[in-house]
Scaffold this motif. Structure first.
Motif, PDB file in Angstrom:
ATOM      1  N   THR A   4      -6.885  -1.587 -31.731  1.00 35.86           N
ATOM      2  CA  THR A   4      -5.541  -1.360 -31.047  1.00 35.86           C
ATOM      3  C   THR A   4      -6.388  -1.355 -29.102  1.00 35.86           C
ATOM      4  O   THR A   4      -7.669  -0.859 -29.727  1.00 35.86           O
ATOM      5  CB  THR A   4      -4.959  -0.242 -30.689  1.00 35.86           C
ATOM      6  OG1 THR A   4      -4.373  -0.224 -32.054  1.00 35.86           O
ATOM      7  CG2 THR A   4      -3.845   0.231 -29.650  1.00 35.86           C
ATOM      8  N   LEU A   6      -6.412  -1.412 -25.309  1.00 37.96           N
ATOM      9  CA  LEU A   6      -4.921  -1.040 -23.924  1.00 37.96           C
ATOM     10  C   LEU A   6      -6.203  -2.245 -23.315  1.00 37.96           C
ATOM     11  O   LEU A   6      -6.960  -1.875 -22.604  1.00 37.96           O
ATOM     12  CB  LEU A   6      -5.266   0.009 -23.657  1.00 37.96           C
ATOM     13  CG  LEU A   6      -4.858   0.542 -22.120  1.00 37.96           C
ATOM     14  CD1 LEU A   6      -3.298  -0.361 -21.914  1.00 37.96           C
ATOM     15  CD2 LEU A   6      -4.400   2.205 -22.383  1.00 37.96           C
ATOM     16  N   THR A   8      -4.844  -2.627 -19.575  1.00 36.23           N
ATOM     17  CA  THR A   8      -4.766  -2.484 -17.781  1.00 36.23           C
ATOM     18  C   THR A   8      -4.063  -4.194 -17.570  1.00 36.23           C
ATOM     19  O   THR A   8      -4.793  -4.537 -17.320  1.00 36.23           O
ATOM     20  CB  THR A   8      -4.820  -1.418 -17.421  1.00 36.23           C
ATOM     21  OG1 THR A   8      -5.627  -1.975 -16.698  1.00 36.23           O
ATOM     22  CG2 THR A   8      -5.483  -0.203 -18.217  1.00 36.23           C
ATOM     23  N   ALA A  30      -1.565  -2.961 -26.631  1.00 40.10           N
ATOM     24  CA  ALA A  30      -1.017  -2.110 -25.239  1.00 40.10           C
ATOM     25  C   ALA A  30      -1.081  -3.099 -23.685  1.00 40.10           C
ATOM     26  O   ALA A  30      -1.823  -3.379 -23.211  1.00 40.10           O
ATOM     27  CB  ALA A  30      -1.203  -1.002 -25.006  1.00 40.10           C
ATOM     28  N   ASN A  32      -0.448  -3.527 -20.355  1.00 35.58           N
ATOM     29  CA  ASN A  32       0.357  -2.018 -19.378  1.00 35.58           C
ATOM     30  C   ASN A  32       0.764  -3.244 -18.658  1.00 35.58           C
ATOM     31  O   ASN A  32       0.072  -4.428 -17.938  1.00 35.58           O
ATOM     32  CB  ASN A  32      -0.800  -1.534 -18.943  1.00 35.58           C
ATOM     33  CG  ASN A  32      -0.727  -0.717 -17.627  1.00 35.58           C
ATOM     34  OD1 ASN A  32      -1.576  -1.341 -16.169  1.00 35.58           O
ATOM     35  ND2 ASN A  32      -0.107  -0.233 -17.145  1.00 35.58           N
ATOM     36  N   ILE A  57       3.960  -1.454 -21.446  1.00 35.35           N
ATOM     37  CA  ILE A  57       4.484  -0.363 -21.227  1.00 35.35           C
ATOM     38  C   ILE A  57       4.077  -0.146 -19.778  1.00 35.35           C
ATOM     39  O   ILE A  57       3.141  -0.721 -18.992  1.00 35.35           O
ATOM     40  CB  ILE A  57       3.228   0.716 -21.983  1.00 35.35           C
ATOM     41  CG1 ILE A  57       3.157   0.645 -23.419  1.00 35.35           C
ATOM     42  CG2 ILE A  57       3.030   1.922 -21.391  1.00 35.35           C
ATOM     43  CD1 ILE A  57       2.122   1.602 -24.168  1.00 35.35           C
ATOM     44  N   GLU A  73       2.361   6.696 -24.976  1.00 33.93           N
ATOM     45  CA  GLU A  73       2.761   5.706 -25.518  1.00 33.93           C
ATOM     46  C   GLU A  73       1.973   4.422 -26.669  1.00 33.93           C
ATOM     47  O   GLU A  73       2.334   4.108 -27.170  1.00 33.93           O
ATOM     48  CB  GLU A  73       3.637   5.234 -24.339  1.00 33.93           C
ATOM     49  CG  GLU A  73       4.665   5.841 -24.117  1.00 33.93           C
ATOM     50  CD  GLU A  73       5.709   5.835 -25.323  1.00 33.93           C
ATOM     51  OE1 GLU A  73       6.279   4.839 -25.576  1.00 33.93           O
ATOM     52  OE2 GLU A  73       5.492   7.126 -25.639  1.00 33.93           O
ATOM     53  N   THR A  74       0.950   4.636 -26.177  1.00 39.36           N
ATOM     54  CA  THR A  74       0.072   3.313 -26.477  1.00 39.36           C
ATOM     55  C   THR A  74      -0.693   4.000 -28.053  1.00 39.36           C
ATOM     56  O   THR A  74      -0.221   3.107 -29.070  1.00 39.36           O
ATOM     57  CB  THR A  74      -1.169   3.366 -25.763  1.00 39.36           C
ATOM     58  OG1 THR A  74      -1.227   2.266 -24.853  1.00 39.36           O
ATOM     59  CG2 THR A  74      -2.249   2.116 -26.642  1.00 39.36           C
ATOM     60  N   GLU A  75      -1.505   5.032 -28.252  1.00 37.76           N
ATOM     61  CA  GLU A  75      -0.834   5.816 -29.598  1.00 37.76           C
ATOM     62  C   GLU A  75       0.135   6.294 -30.382  1.00 37.76           C
ATOM     63  O   GLU A  75       0.012   5.553 -31.740  1.00 37.76           O
ATOM     64  CB  GLU A  75      -1.719   6.589 -29.410  1.00 37.76           C
ATOM     65  CG  GLU A  75      -3.657   6.372 -28.367  1.00 37.76           C
ATOM     66  CD  GLU A  75      -4.537   7.713 -28.670  1.00 37.76           C
ATOM     67  OE1 GLU A  75      -5.826   7.528 -29.515  1.00 37.76           O
ATOM     68  OE2 GLU A  75      -4.044   8.943 -29.106  1.00 37.76           O
ATOM     69  N   LEU A  81      -6.643   4.494 -30.481  1.00 40.52           N
ATOM     70  CA  LEU A  81      -7.236   3.618 -29.689  1.00 40.52           C
ATOM     71  C   LEU A  81      -8.510   3.107 -30.041  1.00 40.52           C
ATOM     72  O   LEU A  81      -9.222   3.970 -30.527  1.00 40.52           O
ATOM     73  CB  LEU A  81      -7.358   3.920 -28.122  1.00 40.52           C
ATOM     74  CG  LEU A  81      -7.951   3.106 -27.299  1.00 40.52           C
ATOM     75  CD1 LEU A  81      -6.621   2.092 -27.079  1.00 40.52           C
ATOM     76  CD2 LEU A  81      -7.899   4.369 -25.762  1.00 40.52           C
TER      77      LEU A  81
END
Length: 248
Positions: A4, A6, A8, A30, A32, A57, A73-75, A81
């Motif tokens: 996963t 994330l 931004t 994810a 963002n 998110i 929320e990502t996890e 992560l």
């Protein structure tokens, strides 16, 4: 288990291109975003249409409580992560320093610097082998502005990216023994909407003559460098920078 990442500021530009490419490399993503829910949803839809997993998110990385929510929320939605791409950044209209307000400076540094540090802090807590994590990678999106200074345009943005360069070096050395690699890319003149945010949508056309390759770059060219730094192919690379700037 699927990794996963994330990312931004992933609803547009380099962030969106990185999200779409990350799925091709096997990541769940994810996405963002701060305000443009429709754009983030479009990125997620494109990922899902390609058979990938992604969630959008909303979180302003300049706010600590929202950063905490973003990581939780990502996890919760995608699992543990594996990697972080610190891409979120803002650019204000072109002007010289003597006309910049303190409020503008605070906005730029809150997002571009403090936001990146907060996100990296939360990633380290989760990835560090010292804390029982699996290790992982962080890539910070800096800018050639950190080296060139952006005189008469946005020295505040350039200074914020100079801070990201210093932060990349320091954090990389701080967490290297904990299984975390930290690197950065420095994009040059890239075709994204950010130039319009600075008040000059045609900025690349004006400046491309200063680029040895005589063109602006594409967001996908930056994304490819980011994904390499996240990959196992870069397993012995940390505290390093890749300039994606056409030689500028």
């Amino acid at each position: 288990m699927q990794k996963t990442v994330l990312i931004t500021g992933a609803s547009r530009g380099i962030g969106a291109a990185t999200a779409l490419m990350a799925v091709q490399r096997g990541y769940a993503v994810a996405v963002n975003y701060r305000s443009d829910a429709a754009a983030a949803a479009d990125v997620v839809s494109r990922i899902e249409a390609a058979g990938g997993r992604a969630v959008a998110i909303r979180a302003d990385v300049a706010a600590e409580t929202e950063v905490l929510h973003l990581f939780e929320e990502t996890e919760r939605q995608l699992g543990p992560l594996s990697a972080l791409v610190n891409n979120a950044a803002i650019l204000e209209p072109q002007m010289t320093l003597e006309t910049m307000s303190a409020e503008r400076l605070q906005r730029v540094f809150a997002t571009n610097v403090i936001g990146s540090l907060l996100c990296a802090r939360e990633a380290v807590k989760r990835l560090s082998t010292r804390h029982g994590g699996p290790g992982g990678a962080i890539v910070n999106v800096s800018s050639m502005a950190a080296r060139l200074g952006s005189a008469n345009e946005y020295v505040d943005y350039a200074a914020s990216k100079g801070a990201i360069d210093s932060f990349t070096l320091g954090l990389a050395r701080e967490v290297a023994a904990d299984g975390i690699r930290v690197n950065a890319v420095r994009p040059g003149l890239i075709h994204t909407d950010m130039h319009a945010s600075g008040g000059e949508p045609g900025r690349i056309e004006r400046l491309k003559g200063s680029v040895p390759m005589r063109r602006g770059g594409q967001a996908e060219e930056v994304a490819a460098a980011i994904l390499w730094l996240l990959s196992d192919e870069a397993s012995y690379t940390t505290a390093s920078f890749i300039e994606v700037s056409g030689g500028r």
